[in-house]
Design a protein around this motif. Structure first.
Motif, PDB file in Angstrom:
ATOM      1  N   ILE A 690       0.830  -1.203   0.000  1.00 24.22           N
ATOM      2  CA  ILE A 690       0.000   0.000   0.000  1.00 24.22           C
ATOM      3  C   ILE A 690       0.867   1.256   0.000  1.00 24.22           C
ATOM      4  O   ILE A 690       0.578   2.220  -0.718  1.00 24.22           O
ATOM      5  CB  ILE A 690      -0.955  -0.015   1.217  1.00 24.22           C
ATOM      6  N   GLN A 691       1.936   1.249   0.794  1.00 24.92           N
ATOM      7  CA  GLN A 691       2.837   2.411   0.819  1.00 24.92           C
ATOM      8  C   GLN A 691       3.423   2.673  -0.569  1.00 24.92           C
ATOM      9  O   GLN A 691       3.471   3.808  -1.035  1.00 24.92           O
ATOM     10  CB  GLN A 691       3.976   2.174   1.829  1.00 24.92           C
ATOM     11  N   PHE A 692       3.837   1.583  -1.222  1.00 23.99           N
ATOM     12  CA  PHE A 692       4.412   1.736  -2.566  1.00 23.99           C
ATOM     13  C   PHE A 692       3.353   2.241  -3.548  1.00 23.99           C
ATOM     14  O   PHE A 692       3.593   3.167  -4.328  1.00 23.99           O
ATOM     15  CB  PHE A 692       4.987   0.398  -3.046  1.00 23.99           C
ATOM     16  N   MET A 693       2.168   1.614  -3.513  1.00 24.59           N
ATOM     17  CA  MET A 693       1.125   1.979  -4.463  1.00 24.59           C
ATOM     18  C   MET A 693       0.631   3.412  -4.248  1.00 24.59           C
ATOM     19  O   MET A 693       0.330   4.132  -5.209  1.00 24.59           O
ATOM     20  CB  MET A 693      -0.052   0.999  -4.358  1.00 24.59           C
ATOM     21  N   ALA A 694       0.547   3.833  -2.967  1.00 28.78           N
ATOM     22  CA  ALA A 694       0.120   5.197  -2.681  1.00 28.78           C
ATOM     23  C   ALA A 694       1.136   6.201  -3.232  1.00 28.78           C
ATOM     24  O   ALA A 694       0.764   7.225  -3.835  1.00 28.78           O
ATOM     25  CB  ALA A 694      -0.052   5.385  -1.174  1.00 28.78           C
ATOM     26  N   LYS A 695       2.405   5.915  -3.031  1.00 32.68           N
ATOM     27  CA  LYS A 695       3.459   6.799  -3.543  1.00 32.68           C
ATOM     28  C   LYS A 695       3.488   6.773  -5.070  1.00 32.68           C
ATOM     29  O   LYS A 695       3.668   7.812  -5.731  1.00 32.68           O
ATOM     30  CB  LYS A 695       4.817   6.364  -2.979  1.00 32.68           C
ATOM     31  N   TYR A 696       3.275   5.593  -5.648  1.00 29.12           N
ATOM     32  CA  TYR A 696       3.253   5.456  -7.108  1.00 29.12           C
ATOM     33  C   TYR A 696       2.111   6.290  -7.700  1.00 29.12           C
ATOM     34  O   TYR A 696       2.295   7.009  -8.682  1.00 29.12           O
ATOM     35  CB  TYR A 696       3.093   3.991  -7.486  1.00 29.12           C
ATOM     36  N   ARG A 697       0.937   6.211  -7.081  1.00 30.12           N
ATOM     37  CA  ARG A 697      -0.207   6.987  -7.571  1.00 30.12           C
ATOM     38  C   ARG A 697       0.075   8.493  -7.472  1.00 30.12           C
ATOM     39  O   ARG A 697      -0.234   9.256  -8.396  1.00 30.12           O
ATOM     40  CB  ARG A 697      -1.458   6.642  -6.759  1.00 30.12           C
ATOM     41  N   HIS A 698       0.683   8.900  -6.359  1.00 32.20           N
ATOM     42  CA  HIS A 698       1.020  10.316  -6.171  1.00 32.20           C
ATOM     43  C   HIS A 698       2.019  10.786  -7.221  1.00 32.20           C
ATOM     44  O   HIS A 698       1.854  11.844  -7.852  1.00 32.20           O
ATOM     45  CB  HIS A 698       1.597  10.526  -4.759  1.00 32.20           C
ATOM     46  N   ASP A 699       3.067   9.964  -7.458  1.00 34.37           N
ATOM     47  CA  ASP A 699       4.112  10.342  -8.427  1.00 34.37           C
ATOM     48  C   ASP A 699       3.582  10.311  -9.853  1.00 34.37           C
ATOM     49  O   ASP A 699       4.037  11.063 -10.715  1.00 34.37           O
ATOM     50  CB  ASP A 699       5.319   9.418  -8.291  1.00 34.37           C
ATOM     51  N   LEU A 700       2.607   9.445 -10.101  1.00 35.41           N
ATOM     52  CA  LEU A 700       2.013   9.356 -11.427  1.00 35.41           C
ATOM     53  C   LEU A 700       1.322  10.678 -11.777  1.00 35.41           C
ATOM     54  O   LEU A 700       1.412  11.158 -12.918  1.00 35.41           O
ATOM     55  CB  LEU A 700       1.001   8.197 -11.458  1.00 35.41           C
ATOM     56  N   LEU A 701       0.675  11.266 -10.773  1.00 39.97           N
ATOM     57  CA  LEU A 701       0.030  12.567 -10.982  1.00 39.97           C
ATOM     58  C   LEU A 701       1.068  13.674 -11.150  1.00 39.97           C
ATOM     59  O   LEU A 701       0.913  14.569 -11.992  1.00 39.97           O
ATOM     60  CB  LEU A 701      -0.887  12.899  -9.791  1.00 39.97           C
TER      61      LEU A 701
END
Length: 790
Positions: A690-701
């Motif tokens: 979840i930590q990775f996916m949350a950061k990935y989603r943030h960086d994607l934006l």
């Protein structure tokens, strides 16, 4: 729009926390005092864990049995195997021990050699009388004691298997506790303050090693061992997690803040138990160290984020605000998934697991909220971290590890998937070798002296775990019919041939003994009377022990004469072996007792526990599936992408499979303690995903939808926290292996093993899967980059 609302919400939370620091600390202190006051309600459990729901048919049958015959787990056995016993000194000490126990108000009945009674015919009054086997005035004579030994072993078959083993020469006594104290604190007081000192005095006087067992004794000593381990777990978990934390961060202030949070978390967990009036059991005892191990990960994520922000812009106010607003939602999701993993235990229908799941899930969320406000508040009162405190963020070994991970994910994804497939195949083969096991003593410390005593009684008397057979003749006084007696005797003969079971005891034994007594004690007549002998022998037998406390058989027929019980004891066998034994007994019961005339029930603590184990394993597998589904829903809500949810679930199911495979290969059975591993480990291991996916989603934006750039930037930032939290969790759960309870050792060791594989899965498999699932987007990015270069 959704992004603005979300960001605004967490910024508002950050503003509230930082503007009301003193008030929030006051609330925390007041809540802590309130929960500390609930500690007065804490206490150790005095009953056995019932793994079945109250309305389950097996529980209902057991309750019906208890209503007819009372508590069956009130027997304590004291035995030995020593040739020096039949000497005046040893016998005098034994007489003193047994008389002392018999005179204790907590003891209902003592059946022992020193005051053993034998049946004797009184022709004048046409009844049997209980007369002493031993003349106490002659016990100073060694020759007389040898004569008694010979008579016991050769002329009293009624007591064979009950008080002595004819083949090996071992002897034991039976101490029946008052049924009213068996499940109360009075049981502990009697055993610790009365029984144990008397046993130790006898051993010191004679040099004879006494063996003590029986469910009341085992449960009491086991509870005392468990109580002693609570402090060990808390201390070890706190020390290990704090030490590893300090070695990573090299900051006394960060370590101090974390220790404060963890101590408050422990106090709250005990307070929650007291608030609900729950007793401390083998499961609830591990909640405080669990909170320590889980709570430290929150500290790592928040403090690591704070230090990263300070290193980036050196603005404390901005860093504190971002700790809450940026990490708040991700850590909320990780703690929700962990809490969900524990909360699924509440749907099993088992009280023990319900209490464990409820209290743990509440405290997981509580320690999250505690960390979320305390870390920023404490740091707001402190000066900015120095360079030495930030040094760990650029440590060579961390950079090297992340470089290696990035290289593997970039260029060797096929290798990752091949290894994944091989590990999965390896796991499937291992899973096929898993066995189910469950016993009343299987979770108890093998090194404890009482466990060695259990082994002694298993060898000499075929076990101490009670198994009961209740026979309903469907008519009053139906038990005393000779036809019923013969059927019971035929069933008892079958029981005697089953090596896992001890010699059975029932009214049949007394009737056989009555015939022997009628024929002047000749052991050749130890058998049921014929139809011609029935009338006068049974008329003698009815008065044999009337209105006497020494009536050993009074608990084997109910007051109406409609119900009888056959009691046997079984060895510590696994679920599969128990099923075979039950099958043998059922086959014989169905053959001997016509269902239209008799209703025969198999019950007893041992059988209830075995059935409970099977029921629990089935339900825990369902709860694990439910946990995976629930966590997937939470992640779907967070990421709004089926592919990303699939990637996270696939990544974190693999470690569970590997652990299952290892259990099969190493012969670790599936039992209540080991099945807990999967729900707990999945709920925790998915946190890093979840930590990775949350950061990935943030960086994607932030990166305008660039997949590769976002994956590797997320990997770089969360990789440090993933490594830190995984190491702390692995070593934190490893402290459970310090326990003397095999179940707790298995729980700690297997969770540590699962989390070790989960760490590498989240560092390698998860980023690789994201890149694979977003392959089309990644290819377009590559084409654009090539065009720009050209």
């Amino acid at each position: 729009m959704k992004k603005k609302i979300t960001v605004g919400f967490w910024e508002l939370i950050a503003r509230i926390v930082l503007k009301n620091r003193i008030a929030i600390l006051g609330v925390i202190l007041a809540l802590t005092v309130f929960l500390a006051l609930q500690w007065k309600n804490l206490g150790m459990t005095y009953t056995e864990a019932n793994l079945l729901p109250k309305k389950h048919i097996v529980n209902q049958q057991y309750e019906d049995f208890l209503n007819k015959f009372g508590e069956e787990g009130n027997l304590i056995v004291i035995g030995f195997k020593d040739n020096t016993f039949f000497t005046p000194k040893a016998f005098a000490a034994w007489n003193e021990l047994m008389t002392g126990l018999k005179n204790s108000k907590e003891v209902e009945l003592v059946v022992s050699l020193n005051d053993l009674k034998k049946l004797q015919k009184n022709e004048a009054e046409e009844k049997f009388e209980l007369v002493p086997l031993i003349d106490q005035t002659q016990t100073v004579n060694p020759g007389y004691l040898q004569k008694i030994k010979n008579e016991l072993f050769n002329s009293l078959p009624f007591y064979e298997g009950l008080l002595f083993n004819k083949q090996s020469g071992s002897i034991r006594s039976a101490v029946y506790l008052n049924k009213k104290i068996v499940n109360t604190a009075g049981r502990k007081t009697f055993i610790i303050d009365n029984l144990v000192p008397k046993i130790e005095k006898f051993e010191k006087t004679t040099g004879i090693d006494l063996r003590v067992s029986g469910m009341p004794y085992i449960r009491t000593i086991n509870a005392e061992n468990m109580k002693g381990e609570i402090g060990l777990f808390i201390g070890a978990a706190l020390f290990i997690t704090s030490l590893i934390f300090f070695l990573f961060f090299r900051s006394f202030r960060a370590t101090f803040i974390s220790i404060c949070i963890l101590l408050f978390g422990v106090m709250w967990s005990f307070g929650t138990l007291g608030l609900f009036h729950y007793k401390i059991t083998i499961l609830t005892a591990i909640i405080p160290p669990l909170i320590i191990v889980i709570g430290i990960t929150n500290c790592i994520f928040l403090i690591n984020k704070y230090q990263q922000e300070i290193k980036l812009h050196n603005n404390q106010a901005k860093a504190l605000q971002r700790v809450i607003s940026k990490i708040g939602v991700a850590t909320l999701m990780t703690n929700l998934t962990t809490a969900a993993g524990f909360a699924t235990f509440m749907i099993t229908g088992n009280d023990l697991l319900f209490e464990f799941g409820l209290v743990t899930s509440i405290n997981v969320i509580s320690v999250y909220l505690l960390t979320l406000v305390v870390v920023p508040i404490f740091y707001s009162f402190m000066p900015l971290p120095k360079e030495k405190h930030l040094y760990h963020l650029s440590k060579t070994y961390i950079s090297t590890l992340l470089d290696w991970v990035e290289n593997i994910v970039k260029y060797k994804r096929k290798t990752i998937y091949i290894i994944y497939a091989l590990l999965l195949l390896f796991s499937v083969i291992g899973v096929s070798q898993m066995k189910v096991s469950g016993s009343l003593i299987g979770e108890m410390p093998k090194s404890a002296s009482f466990f060695k005593d259990i082994v002694f009684f298993e060898k000499e008397f075929n076990g101490v775990m009670p198994l009961e057979i209740m026979i309903n003749t469907k008519r009053k006084k139906g038990v005393m019919k000779l036809s019923t007696m013969k059927k019971m005797d035929e069933l008892q003969e079958t029981i005697a041939t089953i090596p896992e079971l001890s010699k059975p005891i029932s009214i049949v034994n007394l009737v056989k003994y009555s015939k022997q007594a009628y024929y002047n004690g000749n052991p050749e007549y130890y058998e049921l009377p014929t139809s011609q002998e029935q009338a006068f022998i049974l008329s003698y037998a009815k008065n044999a022990t009337k209105n006497t406390k020494e009536n050993l058989m009074k608990s084997y027929v109910d007051s109406t004469g409609q119900y009888a019980r056959i009691t046997t004891f079984m060895k510590d066998i696994g679920t599969e072996e128990m099923a075979k034994v039950e099958g043998q007994l059922r086959q014989k019961i169905d053959k001997v007792f016509p269902k239209d005339r008799y209703e025969v029930t198999l019950t007893g603590k041992a059988l209830v526990f075995q059935k409970g184990t099977s029921y629990l394993i089935d339900n825990l597998i369902e709860s694990l599936i439910f946990a995976i589904f629930l966590i997937a829903l939470l992640m779907a809500y967070l990421f709004r992408s089926g592919k990303m949810v699939m990637a996270s679930v696939i990544t974190n199911v693999l470690p569970l499979c590997i652990t299952s495979g290892l259990m099969g290969y190493f012969g670790i059975p599936l039992k209540p303690s080991t099945i807990l591993v999967f729900s707990i480990a999945f709920g925790i291991s998915v946190d890093n995903a979840i930590q990775f996916m949350a950061k990935y989603r943030h960086d994607l934006l932030q990166n305008n939808g660039k997949v590769k750039k976002s994956v590797f930037s997320a990997l770089r930032e969360t990789g440090i926290s993933t490594f830190y939290t995984s190491v702390v969790l692995i070593l934190g759960f490893a402290t459970f292996t310090l326990s003397s309870f095999s179940g707790t050792i298995a729980l700690g060791g297997l969770i540590s093993c699962t989390l070790l594989f989960a760490m590498f899965a989240n560092l390698l498999v998860l980023p690789a899967l994201v890149l694979t699932f977003e392959k089309k987007k990644a290819k377009k990015e590559d084409l654009v980059e090539v065009e720009l270069v050209n």
